[in-house]
Design a protein around this motif. Structure first.
Motif, PDB file in Angstrom:
ATOM      1  N   UNK A   1       0.840  -1.196   0.000  1.00  0.00           N
ATOM      2  CA  UNK A   1       0.000   0.000   0.000  1.00  0.00           C
ATOM      3  C   UNK A   1       0.877   1.248   0.000  1.00  0.00           C
ATOM      4  N   UNK A   2       0.256   2.404  -0.144  1.00  0.00           N
ATOM      5  CA  UNK A   2       0.959   3.673   0.045  1.00  0.00           C
ATOM      6  C   UNK A   2       0.428   4.314   1.319  1.00  0.00           C
ATOM      7  N   UNK A   3       1.287   5.108   1.977  1.00  0.00           N
ATOM      8  CA  UNK A   3       0.907   5.811   3.200  1.00  0.00           C
ATOM      9  C   UNK A   3       1.669   7.132   3.253  1.00  0.00           C
ATOM     10  N   UNK A   4       0.956   8.213   3.510  1.00  0.00           N
ATOM     11  CA  UNK A   4       1.559   9.544   3.586  1.00  0.00           C
ATOM     12  C   UNK A   4       0.911  10.337   4.715  1.00  0.00           C
ATOM     13  N   UNK A   5       1.690  11.205   5.359  1.00  0.00           N
ATOM     14  CA  UNK A   5       1.182  12.077   6.408  1.00  0.00           C
ATOM     15  C   UNK A   5       0.583  13.331   5.779  1.00  0.00           C
ATOM     16  N   UNK A   6      -0.664  13.651   6.178  1.00  0.00           N
ATOM     17  CA  UNK A   6      -1.362  14.839   5.676  1.00  0.00           C
ATOM     18  C   UNK A   6      -1.941  15.608   6.853  1.00  0.00           C
ATOM     19  N   UNK A   7      -2.293  16.855   6.616  1.00  0.00           N
ATOM     20  CA  UNK A   7      -2.973  17.694   7.608  1.00  0.00           C
ATOM     21  C   UNK A   7      -2.253  17.757   8.947  1.00  0.00           C
TER      22      UNK A   7
ATOM     23  N   UNK B   1      -3.728   3.996   1.169  1.00  0.00           N
ATOM     24  CA  UNK B   1      -4.536   3.543   0.031  1.00  0.00           C
ATOM     25  C   UNK B   1      -3.971   2.250  -0.546  1.00  0.00           C
ATOM     26  N   UNK B   2      -4.908   1.355  -0.915  1.00  0.00           N
ATOM     27  CA  UNK B   2      -4.549   0.172  -1.679  1.00  0.00           C
ATOM     28  C   UNK B   2      -3.816  -0.883  -0.892  1.00  0.00           C
ATOM     29  N   UNK B   3      -3.096  -1.723  -1.649  1.00  0.00           N
ATOM     30  CA  UNK B   3      -2.362  -2.840  -1.078  1.00  0.00           C
ATOM     31  C   UNK B   3      -2.990  -4.173  -1.441  1.00  0.00           C
ATOM     32  N   UNK B   4      -2.446  -5.236  -0.870  1.00  0.00           N
ATOM     33  CA  UNK B   4      -2.979  -6.570  -1.105  1.00  0.00           C
ATOM     34  C   UNK B   4      -2.750  -7.427   0.131  1.00  0.00           C
ATOM     35  N   UNK B   5      -3.502  -8.530   0.202  1.00  0.00           N
ATOM     36  CA  UNK B   5      -3.316  -9.448   1.320  1.00  0.00           C
ATOM     37  C   UNK B   5      -2.556 -10.680   0.848  1.00  0.00           C
ATOM     38  N   UNK B   6      -2.307 -11.616   1.750  1.00  0.00           N
ATOM     39  CA  UNK B   6      -1.509 -12.795   1.374  1.00  0.00           C
ATOM     40  C   UNK B   6      -2.268 -13.765   0.476  1.00  0.00           C
ATOM     41  N   UNK B   7      -3.536 -13.507   0.232  1.00  0.00           N
ATOM     42  CA  UNK B   7      -4.314 -14.316  -0.696  1.00  0.00           C
ATOM     43  C   UNK B   7      -4.442 -13.657  -2.057  1.00  0.00           C
TER      44      UNK B   7
ATOM     45  N   UNK C   1      -5.248  -1.773  -6.103  1.00  0.00           N
ATOM     46  CA  UNK C   1      -3.890  -1.899  -6.631  1.00  0.00           C
ATOM     47  C   UNK C   1      -2.900  -2.080  -5.498  1.00  0.00           C
ATOM     48  N   UNK C   2      -1.693  -2.478  -5.877  1.00  0.00           N
ATOM     49  CA  UNK C   2      -0.560  -2.567  -4.966  1.00  0.00           C
ATOM     50  C   UNK C   2       0.697  -2.170  -5.722  1.00  0.00           C
ATOM     51  N   UNK C   3       1.752  -1.920  -4.966  1.00  0.00           N
ATOM     52  CA  UNK C   3       3.051  -1.549  -5.538  1.00  0.00           C
ATOM     53  C   UNK C   3       2.998  -0.256  -6.334  1.00  0.00           C
ATOM     54  N   UNK C   4       2.210   0.697  -5.869  1.00  0.00           N
ATOM     55  CA  UNK C   4       2.135   2.012  -6.491  1.00  0.00           C
ATOM     56  C   UNK C   4       3.016   2.994  -5.714  1.00  0.00           C
ATOM     57  N   UNK C   5       3.210   4.180  -6.262  1.00  0.00           N
ATOM     58  CA  UNK C   5       4.063   5.203  -5.648  1.00  0.00           C
ATOM     59  C   UNK C   5       3.209   6.374  -5.189  1.00  0.00           C
ATOM     60  N   UNK C   6       3.695   7.063  -4.158  1.00  0.00           N
ATOM     61  CA  UNK C   6       2.999   8.258  -3.684  1.00  0.00           C
ATOM     62  C   UNK C   6       3.993   9.273  -3.161  1.00  0.00           C
ATOM     63  N   UNK C   7       3.541  10.527  -3.121  1.00  0.00           N
ATOM     64  CA  UNK C   7       4.344  11.604  -2.563  1.00  0.00           C
ATOM     65  C   UNK C   7       3.408  12.733  -2.159  1.00  0.00           C
ATOM     66  N   UNK C   8       3.759  13.432  -1.082  1.00  0.00           N
ATOM     67  CA  UNK C   8       2.971  14.568  -0.619  1.00  0.00           C
ATOM     68  C   UNK C   8       3.477  15.831  -1.296  1.00  0.00           C
TER      69      UNK C   8
ATOM     70  N   UNK D   1      -0.511  10.002  -6.417  1.00  0.00           N
ATOM     71  CA  UNK D   1      -0.403   8.539  -6.468  1.00  0.00           C
ATOM     72  C   UNK D   1      -0.291   8.118  -7.920  1.00  0.00           C
ATOM     73  N   UNK D   2       0.658   7.224  -8.198  1.00  0.00           N
ATOM     74  CA  UNK D   2       0.896   6.790  -9.572  1.00  0.00           C
ATOM     75  C   UNK D   2       1.195   5.295  -9.637  1.00  0.00           C
ATOM     76  N   UNK D   3       0.695   4.670 -10.695  1.00  0.00           N
ATOM     77  CA  UNK D   3       1.102   3.312 -11.055  1.00  0.00           C
ATOM     78  C   UNK D   3       0.503   2.216 -10.207  1.00  0.00           C
ATOM     79  N   UNK D   4       1.242   1.119 -10.158  1.00  0.00           N
ATOM     80  CA  UNK D   4       0.811  -0.063  -9.429  1.00  0.00           C
ATOM     81  C   UNK D   4       0.254  -1.128 -10.350  1.00  0.00           C
ATOM     82  N   UNK D   5      -0.112  -2.224  -9.748  1.00  0.00           N
ATOM     83  CA  UNK D   5      -0.775  -3.283 -10.502  1.00  0.00           C
ATOM     84  C   UNK D   5      -1.896  -3.878  -9.672  1.00  0.00           C
ATOM     85  N   UNK D   6      -2.840  -4.494 -10.379  1.00  0.00           N
ATOM     86  CA  UNK D   6      -4.027  -5.039  -9.719  1.00  0.00           C
ATOM     87  C   UNK D   6      -4.237  -6.491 -10.058  1.00  0.00           C
ATOM     88  N   UNK D   7      -5.489  -6.903  -9.980  1.00  0.00           N
ATOM     89  CA  UNK D   7      -5.845  -8.292 -10.259  1.00  0.00           C
ATOM     90  C   UNK D   7      -5.356  -8.714 -11.636  1.00  0.00           C
TER      91      UNK D   7
END
Length: 159
Positions: free
Chosen positions: A14-20, A27-33, A64-71, A80-86
């Motif tokens: 997933x992506x994670x950024x500090x805001x406010x 946002x996003x990510x995937x589980x082990x399944x 999606x997972x494996x995407x990029x983010x920046x504040x 947020x950009x990119x990543x891949x999904x199902x």
């Protein structure tokens, strides 16, 4: 439909950024399944409470997972950009999360460059540089600059 005191499902990629100044947007990510998530959550670093964004039925990046983010813009925007999904589908679309409104905006379509596994860093209030990643055919070692300019990505520069 705020769902306070609930938590996001366990995830990686997933992506994670500090805001406010006190909230972390996730946002996003995937589980082990191999289930991909398209949800967006806020974690309050003062109260230690989770809340799902209050507009879950509005446009947002798909699962999606494996995407990029920046504040950008002093924490007012998360790019947020990119990543891949199902099924290994690659995404080349640029999204903006506006922290003041807690809403997503589909910003631009990028036509080439890295997608999955790419990592990004803030260059200034208008640009994020992304490095590496997976094109779907090979791992990459180049860099691309994604720039907010009007309603499109103004530059992709191979370095």
């Amino acid at each position: 439909n705020n769902m306070k005191n609930k938590m996001p499902a366990p995830r990686a990629g997933h992506v994670a950024e500090l805001i406010n100044g006190r909230q972390m947007v996730v946002h996003g990510g995937f589980d082990d399944g191999a289930c991909h998530y398209g949800d967006t959550w806020l974690f309050d670093t003062v109260s230690y409470e989770w809340a799902r964004i209050p507009y879950p039925n509005e446009p947002a990046p798909c699962a999606r997972e494996s995407h990029a983010s920046s504040v950008l813009h002093g924490g007012g925007v998360v790019m947020v950009y990119g990543g891949n999904g199902d099924s290994g589908h690659f995404f080349y679309r640029l999204w903006m999360f506006y922290s003041g409104k807690l809403r997503w905006s589909n910003w631009a379509q990028c036509v080439a460059g890295p997608s999955s596994g790419v990592r990004g860093a803030r260059m200034d209030d208008e640009r994020m540089v992304v490095v590496g990643g997976d094109s779907g055919f090979a791992y990459l070692n180049d860099a691309h600059v994604l720039e907010m300019s009007g309603a499109q990505v103004a530059g992709r520069v191979k370095m």
